[in-house]
Design a protein around this motif. Structure first.
Motif, PDB file in Angstrom:
ATOM      1  N   GLY A  98       0.842  -1.202   0.000  1.00  0.00           N
ATOM      2  CA  GLY A  98       0.000   0.000   0.000  1.00  0.00           C
ATOM      3  C   GLY A  98       0.868   1.238   0.000  1.00  0.00           C
ATOM      4  N   ASP A  99       0.213   2.403   0.142  1.00  0.00           N
ATOM      5  CA  ASP A  99       1.024   3.619   0.241  1.00  0.00           C
ATOM      6  C   ASP A  99       0.523   4.502   1.373  1.00  0.00           C
ATOM      7  N   PHE A 100       1.291   5.514   1.697  1.00  0.00           N
ATOM      8  CA  PHE A 100       0.883   6.398   2.803  1.00  0.00           C
ATOM      9  C   PHE A 100       1.437   7.809   2.604  1.00  0.00           C
ATOM     10  N   THR A 101       0.745   8.762   3.244  1.00  0.00           N
ATOM     11  CA  THR A 101       1.236  10.137   3.326  1.00  0.00           C
ATOM     12  C   THR A 101       0.989  10.596   4.757  1.00  0.00           C
ATOM     13  N   LEU A 102       1.959  11.259   5.332  1.00  0.00           N
ATOM     14  CA  LEU A 102       1.795  11.779   6.696  1.00  0.00           C
ATOM     15  C   LEU A 102       2.243  13.233   6.723  1.00  0.00           C
ATOM     16  N   ARG A 103       1.525  14.054   7.496  1.00  0.00           N
ATOM     17  CA  ARG A 103       1.874  15.479   7.560  1.00  0.00           C
ATOM     18  C   ARG A 103       2.245  15.884   8.986  1.00  0.00           C
ATOM     19  N   ALA A 104       3.165  16.816   9.078  1.00  0.00           N
ATOM     20  CA  ALA A 104       3.558  17.345  10.396  1.00  0.00           C
ATOM     21  C   ALA A 104       4.247  18.686  10.179  1.00  0.00           C
ATOM     22  N   GLN A 105       4.541  19.368  11.296  1.00  0.00           N
ATOM     23  CA  GLN A 105       5.228  20.663  11.155  1.00  0.00           C
ATOM     24  C   GLN A 105       6.715  20.495  10.871  1.00  0.00           C
ATOM     25  N   ALA A 106       7.224  19.327  11.264  1.00  0.00           N
ATOM     26  CA  ALA A 106       8.658  19.108  11.052  1.00  0.00           C
ATOM     27  C   ALA A 106       8.944  17.633  10.814  1.00  0.00           C
ATOM     28  N   VAL A 107      10.027  17.371  10.080  1.00  0.00           N
ATOM     29  CA  VAL A 107      10.470  15.992   9.829  1.00  0.00           C
ATOM     30  C   VAL A 107      11.937  15.882  10.265  1.00  0.00           C
ATOM     31  N   ILE A 108      12.215  14.854  11.060  1.00  0.00           N
ATOM     32  CA  ILE A 108      13.610  14.586  11.462  1.00  0.00           C
ATOM     33  C   ILE A 108      14.079  13.345  10.715  1.00  0.00           C
ATOM     34  N   VAL A 109      15.100  13.489   9.885  1.00  0.00           N
ATOM     35  CA  VAL A 109      15.639  12.340   9.150  1.00  0.00           C
ATOM     36  C   VAL A 109      16.725  11.692  10.013  1.00  0.00           C
ATOM     37  N   ALA A 110      16.464  10.452  10.430  1.00  0.00           N
ATOM     38  CA  ALA A 110      17.425   9.705  11.269  1.00  0.00           C
ATOM     39  C   ALA A 110      17.528   8.300  10.686  1.00  0.00           C
ATOM     40  N   SER A 111      17.875   8.242   9.403  1.00  0.00           N
ATOM     41  CA  SER A 111      17.762   6.993   8.636  1.00  0.00           C
ATOM     42  C   SER A 111      19.066   6.214   8.540  1.00  0.00           C
ATOM     43  N   GLY A 112      20.100   6.626   9.278  1.00  0.00           N
ATOM     44  CA  GLY A 112      21.351   5.863   9.269  1.00  0.00           C
ATOM     45  C   GLY A 112      22.225   6.192   8.064  1.00  0.00           C
ATOM     46  N   GLY A 113      23.278   5.393   7.872  1.00  0.00           N
ATOM     47  CA  GLY A 113      24.276   5.670   6.830  1.00  0.00           C
ATOM     48  C   GLY A 113      24.130   4.782   5.603  1.00  0.00           C
ATOM     49  N   ILE A 114      25.288   4.449   4.986  1.00  0.00           N
ATOM     50  CA  ILE A 114      25.267   3.730   3.713  1.00  0.00           C
ATOM     51  C   ILE A 114      26.006   2.388   3.765  1.00  0.00           C
ATOM     52  N   GLY A 115      26.481   2.000   4.947  1.00  0.00           N
ATOM     53  CA  GLY A 115      27.403   0.850   5.052  1.00  0.00           C
ATOM     54  C   GLY A 115      26.874  -0.474   4.544  1.00  0.00           C
ATOM     55  N   GLY A 116      25.539  -0.632   4.464  1.00  0.00           N
ATOM     56  CA  GLY A 116      24.971  -1.892   3.976  1.00  0.00           C
ATOM     57  C   GLY A 116      24.843  -1.917   2.461  1.00  0.00           C
ATOM     58  N   ASN A 117      25.156  -0.806   1.818  1.00  0.00           N
ATOM     59  CA  ASN A 117      24.989  -0.671   0.374  1.00  0.00           C
ATOM     60  C   ASN A 117      26.382  -0.521  -0.265  1.00  0.00           C
ATOM     61  N   HIS A 118      26.965  -1.638  -0.665  1.00  0.00           N
ATOM     62  CA  HIS A 118      28.352  -1.603  -1.144  1.00  0.00           C
ATOM     63  C   HIS A 118      28.503  -0.804  -2.430  1.00  0.00           C
ATOM     64  N   ASP A 119      27.424  -0.735  -3.232  1.00  0.00           N
ATOM     65  CA  ASP A 119      27.517   0.077  -4.459  1.00  0.00           C
ATOM     66  C   ASP A 119      27.732   1.543  -4.090  1.00  0.00           C
TER      67      ASP A 119
END
Ligand code: FAD
Length: 552
Positions: free
Chosen positions: A210-231
Motif C-alpha cells: 500500500g502507500d501512505f502520506t503523513l503530515r507534520a510541522q517538522a520531519v527529522i531524518v534519522a535513517s542511518g548511513g550507507i554501510g549496507g549498500n556496497h555500491d
C-alpha cells in the motif's frame, strides 16, 4: 489538511528513538516511521558493542586515568584533521560533542538507568605526535548490557509515550519522498511494505502492500548511513584511498541502505563530506551470518603481528588498535583487499574481543560471573573460540611452516614466503628479551601494560610468538568491513538542515549517522571510537528538542 502529528521521525534507530522521546517529553505528538518491522527497533545500536566515548569519568578516575576536555579536544581535532570550508559546522559539533562527553552525557544516561562496565578500554591509540591521531588515554566505556543496554532506556521512554498517545510507531512504512509546501518540509510519503516475520537484523521483504502520506510541522531524518549498500560505498570511495576494494564484508544490516540520504538530498538538503567513511580492516566473515555478507570486527589488543598480503609487516605505528584509517590507506596501497594477523593462543585468549552485542553474551547478558571468566579462563571467550574453530578466516597450526602454507592455500595467491615471515617474527621475538627495545610495537605492548585495565584483560604478557608454550600459532585473514558513514547532512547545532543554497530548510532536521553524527561530519576523517552511539544521542536529543520547540 490537518497534521497527523507535530513531528515525524524517519528511522527507529538510536538517533530516531532519542529524538522521538524528546519530542514526546516536550508534550508534542510524534510519529516514528521505519521501513523495518517492530522486531528491528533500535536499528544498528542494538547490534553494537555499546562503547561510549566519555571524558574524565568516574570510571577513568578510579583506574588512575587523568583526562580532561582540553586533552580530549586536542585528540579529537588531531584525529579529525578538519581541512575544508564545509568543516565549519562539523567543527562546532565536535567542540559541543566533546563538551557533552566531558559533561552531562554520563549523568543524563545514568538517570535513565544506564550503567558502565568498570574497565575502560583504549581504542585508536594513535602513535604519532601529541597533536596527531588517537586517544592519549583510555576512553572507551562499554555499556553494561552492550547494544541492547543503550537502546533500552529510550525504548522504555518511547513505549511510555506510546501508551499516553503522544508517540505512534509506524513500522514497515518506507519513506520514498519528503513533501513540501511553500519551501517548507511538511511531511513524508511512501510505501507500506508487506508484513515479514524475519528475525531482527535479517533482510526483510520489499514487496509493497500500500502507500501512505503523513503530515507534520517538522520531519527529522534519522535513517542511518550507507554501510549496507556496497555500491554506494564504492561510488563515494575517496580517491585518496586508491581504488575501492573489490571484496568487502558488511558490518551492518542491509537496511543501512543509504536510500533515504538520496531522497533527502533530492528534496534540496546539502550533503557534505560524503567521501569520509569509517570502515574497519580487521573484519572476519561470520560463520553464522544474520545479514548478507555479515562480517564481525575484531577489536584487537596490541600484540598480534600484522602482515600485508605480500608478507610484509605493517610499518610503525600501524599496530593493532592504533589507526584504522592509516591501516586502510596502507592496505589499499598494497593492491590487495586483505591482510593477516599472526598470533598465539595466549594472545587470542586475552586480546581478541569481537564487536557486537551477540558476540559478547557475558556483557550483553550482564553476567558478572561470565565476565570474570575473561580474566581467569584458559581459552578465549566462547564466541572467539567458536570463530577459531569454525570461522573461514582462521587457521590454527602447531608450527610456522604449516601455518604459512595454510595461509597461502586459503587465499590461493601464494604470496607468502616462509623465510620472509619467519625472519620477521624471529627478529621481533628477540626484542622480547631486550629491556631496551627498538621495535616500536614491542614498546607499545610495554606501554599498554602500564595501564591496569589493559594488564588485567586486554594485553597478553609479552612473549615470543614462536614459543611453543604459548601456542598453537594462529593466523587470521582480515577483510575490509564496511561500517560507518562519517559525512552527512549539514546541520546547525539545533540539527536543522541546510539546503543547497546555504539557508536552513524550514521544517527539516537530521540526526545520527544521516547527519554525519552532527553537522555533516563531526568526526572529520577519523574517529576516536565510541563516538557514534554518543553522536546519535547528542544529535537526536538536539533535533528532538529543537523540533518540539519550533512546533510551538
Ligand atoms: C556491530 C556494530 C557494532 C557497533 N559498535 C559501536 C560501538 O561500540 N560504539 C559506537 O559508538 N558505535 C558503534 N556502532 C555504530 C552505531 O551503532 C551506529 O552508528 C548507530 O547506531 C547508528 O544509529 P542511527 O540511528 O543513526 O541509524 P540506524 O541504526 O541505521 O537506524 C536507521 C533506521 O532508519 C530506518 N530507515 C532507513 N531508511 C528509511 C526509509 N526510507 N524509510 C523508513 N525508515 C528508514 C532503518 O530501517 C533503521 O531502522 C556499531 C554498529 C554495529 C553495526
Amino acid at each position: 489538511m490537518a497534521d497527523d502529528a507535530d513531528v515525524i521521525v524517519v528511522g527507529g534507530g538510536l538517533a530516531g528513538l532519542v529524538a522521538a522521546c524528546e519530542v514526546a517529553d516536550a508534550g508534542k505528538r510524534v510519529i516514528v516511521v521505519d521501513q523495518e518491522g517492530e522486531q528491528s527497533l533500535g536499528g544498528q545500536a542494538f547490534w553494537s558493542f555499546g562503547g561510549l566515548f566519555l571524558v574524565d569519568s568516574p570510571e577513568q578516575r578510579r583506574l588512575g586515568i587523568k583526562d580532561s576536555y582540553d586533552l580530549a579536544l586536542q585528540d579529537w581535532t588531531g584525529s579529525a584533521g578538519f581541512d575544508r570550508e564545509e568543516d565549519l559546522w562539523p567543527r562546532r559539533w565536535a567542540e559541543a560533542y566533546v563538551a557533552f562527553a566531558a559533561g552531562e552525557k554520563r549523568g543524563w544516561l545514568r538517570a535513565m538507568g544506564h550503567r558502565i562496565f568498570p574497565v575502560v578500554g583504549w581504542a585508536e591509540r594513535g602513535g604519532y605526535d601529541a597533536m596527531g591521531h588517537g586517544n592519549s588515554v583510555p576512553r572507551f566505556h562499554v555499556t553494561w548490557g552492550t547494544g541492547p543496554g543503550i537502546v533500552e532506556p529510550f525504548e522504555r521512554r518511547a513505549r511510555e509515550a506510546q501508551k499516553s498517545g503522544r508517540l505512534t510507531f509506524k513500522f514497515r512504512h518506507r519513506v520514498d519522498a519528503l513533501t513540501m509546501t511553500g519551501g517548507a518540509v511538511d511531511g513524508v510519503s511512501g510505501a507500506i511494505l508487506e508484513p515479514d516475520p524475519v528475525e531482527r537484523g535479517q533482510s526483510s521483504s520489499r514487496k509493497i502492500a500500500g502507500d501512505f502520506t503523513l503530515r507534520a510541522q517538522a520531519v527529522i531524518v534519522a535513517s542511518g548511513g550507507i554501510g549496507g549498500n556496497h555500491d554506494l560505498v564504492r561510488k563515494n570511495w575517496p580517491a585518496r584511498l586508491g581504488q575501492a576494494p573489490k571484496s568487502m564484508i558488511s558490518g551492518v544490516p542491509e537496511h543501512v541502505d543509504g536510500r533515504m540520504i538520496g531522497i533527502t538530498e533530492q528534496a534540496g538538503a546539502r550533503l557534505i563530506n560524503r567521501d569520509r567513511m569509517w570502515h574497519y580492516v580487521e573484519g572476519i566473515r561470520n560463520w553464522s551470518p544474520i545479514w548478507p555478507r555479515h562480517g564481525i570486527r575484531i577489536l584487537p589488543g596490541p600484540s598480534s603481528m600484522w602482515f600485508d598480503a605480500t608478507g610484509r609487516r605493517l610499518p610503525s605505528p600501524l599496530f593493532p588498535g592504533s589507526d584504522t584509517l592509516g591501516q586502510l590507506h596502507y592496505i589499499m596501497g598494497t593492491g590487495h583487499d586483505y591482510s593477516w594477523f599472526v598470533l598465539t593462543q595466549s594472545i587470542i585468549k586475552k586480546e581478541f574481543a569481537l564487536s557486537g552485542s551477540e558476540q559478547n553474551p557475558d556483557l550483553t547478558g550482564k553476567s558478572w560471573l561470565m565476565t570474570a571468566r575473561r580474566a581467569t579462563n584458559k581459552g578465549a571467550p566462547a564466541p572467539v573460540e567458536a570463530f577459531k574453530s569454525k570461522g573461514a578466516d582462521f587457521i590454527v597450526r602447531d608450527d610456522l611452516e604449516s601455518l604459512v602454507s595454510a595461509m597461502n592455500a586459503l587465499t590461493g595467491d601464494n604470496l607468502l614466503k616462509i623465510d620472509q615471515i619467519k625472519a620477521q617474527i624471529e627478529a621481533r621475538d628477540r626484542e622480547i628479551e631486550n629491556p631496551y627495545v627498538k621495535d616500536t610495537q614491542v614498546m607499545n605492548i610495554h606501554n599498554a601494560r602500564r595501564y591496569i585495565g589493559d594488564r588485567l584483560i586486554r594485553t597478553a604478557k609479552p612473549h615470543r610468538i614462536l614459543d611453543p608454550a604459548h601456542g598453537p600459532l594462529i593466523a587470521v585473514r582480515l577483510n575490509i568491513l564496511t561500517r560507518k558513514t562519517l559525512g552527512g547532512f549539514e546541520t546547525d547545532l539545533d540539527s536543522r538542515v541546510f539546503g543547497g543554497d546555504g539557508k536552513i530548510m524550514p521544517g527539516l532536521y537530521a540526526a545520527g549517522e544521516a547527519a554525519g553524527f552532527g553537522g555533516g561530519g563531526m568526526h572529520g576523517y577519523r574517529s576516536l571510537e565510541g563516538t557514534f552511539l554518543g553522536g546519535c544521542l547528542f544529535s537526536g536529543r538536539n533535533a528532538g528538542r529543537a523540533a518540539a520547540k519550533a512546533a510551538g
